[in-house]
Design a protein around this motif. Sequence first.
Motif, PDB file in Angstrom:
ATOM      1  N   SER A 133      31.341  27.827  38.794  1.00  6.42           N
ATOM      2  CA  SER A 133      32.075  27.916  39.509  1.00  6.42           C
ATOM      3  C   SER A 133      33.951  26.477  39.563  1.00  6.42           C
ATOM      4  O   SER A 133      33.685  26.662  38.255  1.00  6.42           O
ATOM      5  CB  SER A 133      31.965  26.314  40.644  1.00  6.42           C
ATOM      6  N   ASN A 134      34.988  27.198  39.819  1.00  2.91           N
ATOM      7  CA  ASN A 134      35.735  26.526  39.700  1.00  2.91           C
ATOM      8  C   ASN A 134      36.578  25.531  40.620  1.00  2.91           C
ATOM      9  O   ASN A 134      37.252  25.117  40.731  1.00  2.91           O
ATOM     10  CB  ASN A 134      36.861  27.743  39.533  1.00  2.91           C
ATOM     11  N   LYS A 135      35.569  25.700  41.166  1.00  2.30           N
ATOM     12  CA  LYS A 135      35.591  24.006  42.130  1.00  2.30           C
ATOM     13  C   LYS A 135      34.897  23.189  41.812  1.00  2.30           C
ATOM     14  O   LYS A 135      35.256  21.462  42.271  1.00  2.30           O
ATOM     15  CB  LYS A 135      35.457  24.979  43.448  1.00  2.30           C
ATOM     16  N   PHE A 136      33.561  23.115  41.465  1.00  3.20           N
ATOM     17  CA  PHE A 136      32.479  21.718  41.173  1.00  3.20           C
ATOM     18  C   PHE A 136      32.937  21.131  40.174  1.00  3.20           C
ATOM     19  O   PHE A 136      32.780  22.180  39.225  1.00  3.20           O
ATOM     20  CB  PHE A 136      31.411  22.040  41.760  1.00  3.20           C
ATOM     21  N   LYS A 137      32.808  20.179  39.486  1.00  2.00           N
ATOM     22  CA  LYS A 137      32.637  20.075  38.203  1.00  2.00           C
ATOM     23  C   LYS A 137      31.768  19.315  37.904  1.00  2.00           C
ATOM     24  O   LYS A 137      31.653  19.163  36.588  1.00  2.00           O
ATOM     25  CB  LYS A 137      33.766  17.829  38.423  1.00  2.00           C
ATOM     26  N   ASP A 138      30.480  19.640  38.166  1.00  3.74           N
ATOM     27  CA  ASP A 138      28.982  19.629  37.681  1.00  3.74           C
ATOM     28  C   ASP A 138      27.967  20.194  38.791  1.00  3.74           C
ATOM     29  O   ASP A 138      27.829  20.175  39.758  1.00  3.74           O
ATOM     30  CB  ASP A 138      28.296  17.838  38.010  1.00  3.74           C
ATOM     31  N   LEU A 139      26.820  20.999  37.540  1.00  4.23           N
ATOM     32  CA  LEU A 139      26.770  22.097  38.469  1.00  4.23           C
ATOM     33  C   LEU A 139      25.045  21.514  38.604  1.00  4.23           C
ATOM     34  O   LEU A 139      24.090  22.052  38.682  1.00  4.23           O
ATOM     35  CB  LEU A 139      26.774  23.668  38.215  1.00  4.23           C
ATOM     36  N   ARG A 140      24.906  20.698  37.682  1.00  2.00           N
ATOM     37  CA  ARG A 140      23.354  20.247  36.733  1.00  2.00           C
ATOM     38  C   ARG A 140      22.739  20.602  38.645  1.00  2.00           C
ATOM     39  O   ARG A 140      20.938  20.096  38.349  1.00  2.00           O
ATOM     40  CB  ARG A 140      23.248  19.212  36.888  1.00  2.00           C
ATOM     41  N   GLY A 141      22.701  20.063  39.537  1.00  2.00           N
ATOM     42  CA  GLY A 141      21.502  19.659  40.974  1.00  2.00           C
ATOM     43  C   GLY A 141      22.536  21.373  41.857  1.00  2.00           C
ATOM     44  O   GLY A 141      22.662  20.917  43.389  1.00  2.00           O
ATOM     45  N   THR A 177      28.946  24.654  51.325  1.00  2.00           N
ATOM     46  CA  THR A 177      29.267  25.652  50.651  1.00  2.00           C
ATOM     47  C   THR A 177      28.940  26.505  50.984  1.00  2.00           C
ATOM     48  O   THR A 177      28.079  26.836  51.588  1.00  2.00           O
ATOM     49  CB  THR A 177      27.468  25.862  49.170  1.00  2.00           C
ATOM     50  N   GLN A 178      29.857  27.382  51.508  1.00  3.15           N
ATOM     51  CA  GLN A 178      30.396  28.126  52.437  1.00  3.15           C
ATOM     52  C   GLN A 178      30.238  29.598  51.432  1.00  3.15           C
ATOM     53  O   GLN A 178      29.750  30.849  52.494  1.00  3.15           O
ATOM     54  CB  GLN A 178      31.266  28.124  53.048  1.00  3.15           C
ATOM     55  N   LYS A 179      31.193  30.273  50.788  1.00  4.87           N
ATOM     56  CA  LYS A 179      30.883  31.390  50.137  1.00  4.87           C
ATOM     57  C   LYS A 179      29.710  31.460  48.526  1.00  4.87           C
ATOM     58  O   LYS A 179      30.920  30.773  47.621  1.00  4.87           O
ATOM     59  CB  LYS A 179      32.011  31.631  49.790  1.00  4.87           C
ATOM     60  N   ILE A 180      29.306  31.838  48.580  1.00  3.92           N
ATOM     61  CA  ILE A 180      28.250  32.436  46.988  1.00  3.92           C
ATOM     62  C   ILE A 180      28.668  33.336  46.221  1.00  3.92           C
ATOM     63  O   ILE A 180      28.250  34.937  46.812  1.00  3.92           O
ATOM     64  CB  ILE A 180      27.036  32.075  46.659  1.00  3.92           C
ATOM     65  N   ALA A 181      29.405  34.020  45.081  1.00  7.34           N
ATOM     66  CA  ALA A 181      29.670  35.139  44.748  1.00  7.34           C
ATOM     67  C   ALA A 181      28.323  36.170  43.991  1.00  7.34           C
ATOM     68  O   ALA A 181      27.806  35.352  43.311  1.00  7.34           O
ATOM     69  CB  ALA A 181      30.961  35.257  44.166  1.00  7.34           C
ATOM     70  N   ILE A 182      28.482  36.538  44.307  1.00  3.19           N
ATOM     71  CA  ILE A 182      26.928  37.769  43.540  1.00  3.19           C
ATOM     72  C   ILE A 182      27.120  39.307  43.230  1.00  3.19           C
ATOM     73  O   ILE A 182      27.664  39.746  44.721  1.00  3.19           O
ATOM     74  CB  ILE A 182      25.789  37.714  44.362  1.00  3.19           C
ATOM     75  N   TYR A 201      36.670  36.024  41.734  1.00  2.00           N
ATOM     76  CA  TYR A 201      36.342  35.728  42.684  1.00  2.00           C
ATOM     77  C   TYR A 201      36.122  33.819  42.903  1.00  2.00           C
ATOM     78  O   TYR A 201      36.455  33.081  43.582  1.00  2.00           O
ATOM     79  CB  TYR A 201      34.689  35.958  43.335  1.00  2.00           C
ATOM     80  N   ILE A 202      35.454  34.568  41.399  1.00  2.00           N
ATOM     81  CA  ILE A 202      34.781  32.432  41.045  1.00  2.00           C
ATOM     82  C   ILE A 202      36.057  31.466  40.867  1.00  2.00           C
ATOM     83  O   ILE A 202      36.772  31.027  41.161  1.00  2.00           O
ATOM     84  CB  ILE A 202      33.930  32.787  40.116  1.00  2.00           C
ATOM     85  N   TYR A 203      36.791  32.919  39.646  1.00  3.72           N
ATOM     86  CA  TYR A 203      38.046  31.831  38.931  1.00  3.72           C
ATOM     87  C   TYR A 203      39.287  32.041  39.750  1.00  3.72           C
ATOM     88  O   TYR A 203      39.902  30.467  40.032  1.00  3.72           O
ATOM     89  CB  TYR A 203      38.619  33.212  37.736  1.00  3.72           C
ATOM     90  N   SER A 204      39.405  32.834  41.132  1.00  2.71           N
ATOM     91  CA  SER A 204      40.400  32.511  42.265  1.00  2.71           C
ATOM     92  C   SER A 204      39.944  31.108  43.238  1.00  2.71           C
ATOM     93  O   SER A 204      41.369  30.981  44.139  1.00  2.71           O
ATOM     94  CB  SER A 204      40.981  33.725  42.753  1.00  2.71           C
ATOM     95  N   GLY A 205      39.489  30.868  42.734  1.00  2.81           N
ATOM     96  CA  GLY A 205      38.501  29.572  43.888  1.00  2.81           C
ATOM     97  C   GLY A 205      38.225  30.698  45.227  1.00  2.81           C
ATOM     98  O   GLY A 205      38.282  30.177  46.242  1.00  2.81           O
ATOM     99  N   LEU A 206      38.327  31.434  45.496  1.00  2.00           N
ATOM    100  CA  LEU A 206      37.455  32.498  47.281  1.00  2.00           C
ATOM    101  C   LEU A 206      36.604  32.613  47.450  1.00  2.00           C
ATOM    102  O   LEU A 206      36.343  31.990  48.372  1.00  2.00           O
ATOM    103  CB  LEU A 206      37.778  33.845  46.491  1.00  2.00           C
ATOM    104  N   VAL A 207      35.343  31.615  46.221  1.00  2.00           N
ATOM    105  CA  VAL A 207      34.281  32.098  46.342  1.00  2.00           C
ATOM    106  C   VAL A 207      34.281  30.116  46.127  1.00  2.00           C
ATOM    107  O   VAL A 207      34.766  29.876  45.184  1.00  2.00           O
ATOM    108  CB  VAL A 207      33.390  32.248  46.179  1.00  2.00           C
ATOM    109  N   ASP A 208      33.388  29.367  46.380  1.00  2.00           N
ATOM    110  CA  ASP A 208      32.735  28.278  46.046  1.00  2.00           C
ATOM    111  C   ASP A 208      31.310  28.345  44.271  1.00  2.00           C
ATOM    112  O   ASP A 208      32.260  27.580  43.725  1.00  2.00           O
ATOM    113  CB  ASP A 208      31.735  27.534  46.660  1.00  2.00           C
ATOM    114  N   LEU A 209      31.337  28.857  44.396  1.00  2.00           N
ATOM    115  CA  LEU A 209      30.986  28.918  43.472  1.00  2.00           C
ATOM    116  C   LEU A 209      30.153  30.455  43.335  1.00  2.00           C
ATOM    117  O   LEU A 209      30.019  31.213  43.718  1.00  2.00           O
ATOM    118  CB  LEU A 209      29.550  28.324  43.117  1.00  2.00           C
TER     119      LEU A 209
END
Length: 262
Positions: free
Chosen positions: A118-126, A136-141, A182-190
């Motif tokens: 993710s390029n939006k969150f600071k911590d993904l441990r949770g 969390t609206q958009k998840i790229a896959i 998508y992730i790098y540009s911030g178009l998705v949340d993660l």
Amino acid sequence: MQIESISQQFFRVFVSVTLVLLGLSLPLITKADSVHVAVAANMQFAFEELKGEFKKQSGHDLKGVFNSSGKFVNQIKNGAPFDVFMSADMDYPTVLFHEGFSDVPPKIYAYGAIVLWSNKFKDLRGWQAIIQDSKTQKIAIANPKTAPYGREALKTLKHFKLDSIAAPRLVYAESISQVNQYIYSGLVDLGFTAKSVVLSSEMQGKGVWLELPKESYTPIAQGVIVLRHGREKAGNVSKQFYEFLSTVKAKEILQKNGYTVP
């Protein structure tokens, strides 16, 4: 007359010897053969290092094209002139082998791992709670129909019983490369991508990532195969690259880029 005759004979011998030597040296001075490689998108960054090392060792160039493995299969079946196929799994190259697009079965060159990035969150441990959060609206896959990493990412969601929650928020990309955009540009949340991507020099330190438990998806055994076109048009070099992927140096490069090796 005698002197002139000897001179003429000497000249003829000199020219003959020169032409023979030039003929013998032609393979050395002609342009090095290049191999056209269809490369699964997750290998994009690692391939550049492999390409450089192969050039250093062999003198031959590699020309890589990046896309999802499933799309490459369709292109190859329709006559795309690739010499070698580096797939993101073993299924696709095995299909090509059984359908006569290669004379030699594929072999595993690396095992890939999936990460959440993710390029939006600071911590993904949770991360499980993050996926369940309505914010969390958009998840790229990557498209699971053509990209093995996308297929295995879905298995991870199902393993943790997050598939139904995540389904309406999934944004399907053509390949891992597009997921990364998508992730790098911030178009998705993660999004779900390959570990090799976040470890690359180009992406290190950008955003946050978390490697997903390996027991939540099928190990991603990535296969390489020399295609019929490669055997016919650049057989020696194609085979040389195929064998190069099993060398100590190639394995070091793959491991540095987040893969495990056979």
